[in-house]
Design a protein around this motif. Structure first.
Motif, PDB file in Angstrom:
ATOM      1  N   LEU A 191      37.118  45.560  40.904  1.00 27.96           N
ATOM      2  CA  LEU A 191      36.922  44.527  39.892  1.00 27.96           C
ATOM      3  C   LEU A 191      38.270  43.869  39.602  1.00 27.96           C
ATOM      4  CD1 LEU A 191      34.626  43.421  38.246  1.00 27.96           C
ATOM      5  CD2 LEU A 191      35.240  44.983  36.414  1.00 27.96           C
ATOM      6  N   ASP A 192      39.286  44.711  39.521  1.00 22.59           N
ATOM      7  CA  ASP A 192      40.646  44.214  39.359  1.00 22.59           C
ATOM      8  C   ASP A 192      41.195  43.946  40.764  1.00 22.59           C
ATOM      9  OD1 ASP A 192      43.240  43.739  38.910  1.00 22.59           O
ATOM     10  OD2 ASP A 192      43.672  45.607  37.832  1.00 22.59           O
ATOM     11  N   GLY A 193      41.309  42.668  41.105  1.00 16.65           N
ATOM     12  CA  GLY A 193      41.649  42.283  42.475  1.00 16.65           C
ATOM     13  C   GLY A 193      42.919  42.920  43.010  1.00 16.65           C
ATOM     14  N   ASN A 194      43.842  43.269  42.106  1.00 24.40           N
ATOM     15  CA  ASN A 194      45.127  43.822  42.544  1.00 24.40           C
ATOM     16  C   ASN A 194      44.979  45.193  43.201  1.00 24.40           C
ATOM     17  OD1 ASN A 194      46.260  41.578  41.411  1.00 24.40           O
ATOM     18  ND2 ASN A 194      46.611  42.586  39.446  1.00 24.40           N
ATOM     19  N   LEU A 195      43.836  45.857  42.913  1.00 17.66           N
ATOM     20  CA  LEU A 195      43.696  47.225  43.405  1.00 17.66           C
ATOM     21  C   LEU A 195      43.227  47.279  44.858  1.00 17.66           C
ATOM     22  CD1 LEU A 195      42.223  48.965  40.265  1.00 17.66           C
ATOM     23  CD2 LEU A 195      44.483  49.273  41.255  1.00 17.66           C
ATOM     24  N   GLY A 196      42.924  46.111  45.422  1.00 13.15           N
ATOM     25  CA  GLY A 196      42.602  46.089  46.837  1.00 13.15           C
ATOM     26  C   GLY A 196      41.143  46.363  47.136  1.00 13.15           C
ATOM     27  N   PRO A 197      40.812  46.442  48.429  1.00 11.72           N
ATOM     28  CA  PRO A 197      39.421  46.612  48.848  1.00 11.72           C
ATOM     29  C   PRO A 197      38.919  48.042  48.631  1.00 11.72           C
ATOM     30  CG  PRO A 197      40.874  46.594  50.735  1.00 11.72           C
ATOM     31  CD  PRO A 197      41.734  46.349  49.542  1.00 11.72           C
ATOM     32  N   LEU A 198      37.564  48.177  48.586  1.00 11.65           N
ATOM     33  CA  LEU A 198      36.955  49.496  48.409  1.00 11.65           C
ATOM     34  C   LEU A 198      36.842  50.196  49.747  1.00 11.65           C
ATOM     35  CD1 LEU A 198      34.037  48.486  46.050  1.00 11.65           C
ATOM     36  CD2 LEU A 198      36.132  49.659  45.409  1.00 11.65           C
ATOM     37  N   LYS A 199      36.665  51.524  49.676  1.00  8.91           N
ATOM     38  CA  LYS A 199      36.509  52.281  50.912  1.00  8.91           C
ATOM     39  C   LYS A 199      35.109  52.096  51.473  1.00  8.91           C
ATOM     40  CE  LYS A 199      39.878  55.545  49.243  1.00  8.91           C
ATOM     41  NZ  LYS A 199      39.905  56.470  48.117  1.00  8.91           N
ATOM     42  N   CYS A 200      34.119  51.894  50.563  1.00  5.90           N
ATOM     43  CA  CYS A 200      32.776  51.580  51.045  1.00  5.90           C
ATOM     44  C   CYS A 200      32.029  50.875  49.922  1.00  5.90           C
ATOM     45  CB  CYS A 200      32.030  52.836  51.502  1.00  5.90           C
ATOM     46  SG  CYS A 200      31.385  53.819  50.143  1.00  5.90           S
ATOM     47  N   ARG A 201      30.827  50.351  50.231  1.00  2.00           N
ATOM     48  CA  ARG A 201      30.038  49.711  49.181  1.00  2.00           C
ATOM     49  C   ARG A 201      29.330  50.776  48.359  1.00  2.00           C
ATOM     50  NH1 ARG A 201      27.910  44.237  50.452  1.00  2.00           N
ATOM     51  NH2 ARG A 201      29.285  43.386  52.052  1.00  2.00           N
TER      52      ARG A 201
END
Lengths: 383, 313
Positions: free
Chosen positions: A147-157
């Motif tokens: 949700l906070d773009g700075n934290l980067g992509p998720l490992k999975c959906r």
């Protein structure tokens, strides 16, 4: 002269008072120590993985035994015939069973590797969908980034997103079922025997026994439930926790059941079969156990189902007040409580609250409908 | 009549004493003086401070002496002061009663009208698909925790529509309505499901009575039979049930006041629970019980006025 006697009296009164006080204090301390010891013992036993499995097996065996006994009882057979025709009853029974199994899977532990235990639910999720990775913080349902773009992509959906700690909300919701069932189960374990026993005693013996029991429950009932609940939890020396909450709910919960059972016992005690048992020379305990108990048991079962839904709802309220499930326990109450702050965020975090509410709503609605159907099945005229 | 009222009041005496005893057990006996001192002063308090506190509060006296003092204090409404704010509790409770009543009283009345209306309508269309649907709706309303209703209303009414203030309270004549509208609405929704179901059961029982058939045979319209005959007769049972869930009213307002930051009794209590302010919790338990017992007596008296047979038994 009189001064001396006065002094003597004052002294001896103080001595007696001191003695009684010391004695009481000692007694209280001993009782507190005893309970603390029992608590510690239970904690140790509870934490051993096999215990929880055995408890689940025991609970299900008890259920099976009840059903087996019921299937040999004419009244319960008739009720089952009526219940079978009730569509909403059958559906809600299935839903409740689903929740029950879900909770049981989470309670049951299995050893994986060295001294590491995993709940059966975790294990089955891991082996059917694969491992659910831990994220860093909030993420929206089915999103690919935090949700906070700075934290980067998720490992999975994640189907229902993740919570503040990055845990998968869907899995947490399923796990929380355990807490609801444990509180409901513990509370029922306390209030059902209390209410049934006192209700039957009051209704059967009447007179003095009835007066005393009635006095106790009228006094308890005259304290608004939520206040008594909170007072017991706040004042309890064991601190807040699931057990304290269950004890408080148990103490407040038995009044309604007791009243109900008392009335029904009074009605039953005047029927000819009880008189016949008296005439045959059966003792009180025999009459209560063999004749009265089976004939009021259906009320206990209905009350158990409806009471369970109240306990689940109460957990949500108590968690909000800060006297419910300890922080960190996956429980619907805690998730809903957290939802308040999360809705105030920008962007709004709604999935945590929604998931918990829907899960809780499903269980409580099913329990309420099941209770109604049972009532109709056992008492078609009044239902 | 006077005889009955006096008898009813005498019955209440042992119950009030019982309540006082329960508060004593919970707040004086269950925990050791040491533990109470720690709740009051925090875990870091010095030995001296704890001893002073124990002495000042008579916690080192024999339990019998403490109990007599406890009873005396509660009976004279000497409730002490709050541990956290230091304010006199009598004053706190009196000042909190206004805002609380502003919410619970209208909420209660609106809720009563709504649930009786819904129940009567259900009886009007009884045993139809609509009736069953409404019953299911009532059960569904009962199955949502209070907290969720409040959060939802706050989100939609205040943050979404931006029409009502999300929280806060101010006495400003007619404008006060803006502050209490949402809480009252929440109170209405919380109780609607349970009440409507209960009242429907009462009215359904009445509808099977002979006088209903007589009224219908006379040619009275269906709406008149329900709105006049059934409603009047059902009222007696209704009075009792209404009082029976007064505690739920307190419970509802407890959370509502805290969420909407209304400076009422509920809010005082919630803050006390969260900070471990034992005197406030104890006073609330005591006063809440007194109110409940008083309302039970009032119901019985109202009941006795409505039905003379009760006075004699």
């Amino acid at each position: 002269m009189t001064k001396g006697i006065q002094d003597w009296f004052a002294w001896s009164w103080q001595a007696i008072a001191k003695f009684i006080q010391d004695w009481f204090a000692g007694l209280w301390q001993a009782i507190a120590k005893f309970f603390a010891w029992i608590g510690g013992l239970l904690q140790t036993v509870w934490n051993y993985w096999l215990t929880q499995d055995l408890l689940v097996v025991a609970a299900f065996s008890f259920l099976a035994w009840m059903i087996w006994r019921g299937s040999h009882n004419e009244r319960w057979q008739r009720a089952w015939t009526r219940f079978r025709a009730d569509r909403s009853g059958i559906i809600s029974l299935c839903v409740v069973t689903f929740y029950l199994l879900l909770g049981a899977l989470e309670v049951m532990q299995m050893p994986v590797g060295n001294d590491v235990n995993q709940s059966v639910l975790d294990w089955s999720i891991e082996h059917s969908v694969g491992e659910v990775p831990l994220e860093r913080s909030y993420s929206e349902p089915l999103a690919t980034t935090h949700l906070d773009g700075n934290l980067g992509p998720l490992k999975c959906r994640h189907i229902l997103g993740t919570n503040a700690l990055g845990k998968d909300v869907f899995v947490q919701t399923l796990k929380a079922c355990k807490t609801a069932l444990i509180i409901g189960g513990l509370t029922s374990l306390i209030y059902i025997p209390l209410g049934t026993l006192f209700g039957i005693l009051a209704g059967y013996f009447r007179r003095r026994v009835d007066d005393i029991i009635q006095y106790i429950y009228t006094t308890l009932a005259s304290i608004p439930t939520i206040l008594l609940l909170v007072a017991i939890i706040v004042a309890s020396p064991w601190g807040k926790g699931l057990a304290t909450m269950s004890v408080a709910l148990g103490i407040t919960g038995w009044v309604g059941l007791c009243r109900l059972i008392r009335g029904e016992t009074m009605r039953q005690a005047e029927r000819p079969y009880i008189m016949a048992a008296h005439a045959l020379g059966q003792g009180h305990s025999m009459i209560i156990a063999r004749h009265l108990l089976p004939n009021v048991l259906h009320l206990v079962v209905i009350n158990f189902v409806l009471g369970f839904s109240n306990v689940v709802l109460a957990e949500a309220v108590l968690s909000y007040l800060g006297v419910g499930s300890p922080v960190g326990t996956p429980s619907w109450g805690n998730m809903i409580d957290g939802g308040r702050a999360e809705l105030g965020r920008d962007p709004v975090v709604w999935w945590n609250l929604t998931a918990a509410t829907v899960a809780l709503f499903g269980l409580v609605l099913a329990l309420n409908l099941l209770g109604d159907s049972l009532r109709r099945a056992f008492d078609p005229k009044r239902g | 009549m006077l005889n009955y009222v006096v008898r009813r009041l005498i019955y209440a005496v042992p119950i009030v004493l019982g309540v006082i005893f329960i508060t004593f057990v919970l707040f004086r006996m269950v925990q050791s003086p040491e533990a109470i001192a720690i709740i009051r002063l925090g875990p870091k308090a010095t030995r001296q401070a704890k001893d002073d506190f124990i002495k000042r509060e008579w916690l080192d006296r024999p339990l019998s002496v403490q109990f007599v003092r406890h009873v005396k204090k509660l009976l004279t409404f000497d409730l002490g002061t709050s541990w956290k704010t230091g304010r006199d509790l009598r004053e706190t409770f009196i000042s909190g009663a206004g805002p609380t009543l502003l919410i619970t009283l209208p909420g209660f009345l609106v809720g009563l009208i709504a649930s009786v209306g819904l129940a009567l309508y259900q009886v009007f269309v009884r045993n139809s698909l609509l009736d069953r649907g409404l019953t299911l709706f009532a059960v569904a309303l009962m199955s949502v925790p209070t907290v969720v209703y409040i959060i939802f209303m706050q989100a939609v009414g205040a943050l979404g529509l931006k029409y009502f203030p999300a929280a806060g309270f101010n006495f400003e004549g007619f404008g006060t309505l803006r502050f209490v509208a949402l809480p009252i609405l929440v109170l209405l929704v919380i109780n609607l499901g349970y009440d409507a179901r209960l009242y429907r059961a009462i009215f359904m029982e009445e509808i099977g009575q002979d006088y209903v058939r007589t009224a219908q045979a006379k040619g009275a319209a269906n709406s008149r039979v329900l709105g006049v005959h059934v409603l009047k007769n059902g009222m007696i049972a209704l009075i009792t049930l209404t009082v029976a869930h007064l505690p739920a009213l307190i419970m509802g307002s407890l959370l509502i006041e805290n969420f909407f930051s209304i400076p009422g009794l509920g809010n005082v209590l919630v803050l006390a629970i969260q900070t471990g302010d034992l005197p406030v919790v104890m006073a609330s338990v005591y006063l809440g019980s007194l109110l409940y017992i008083a309302s039970l007596i009032l119901t019985d008296v109202a009941y006795a006025i409505a039905d003379p047979r009760i006075r004699l038994s």
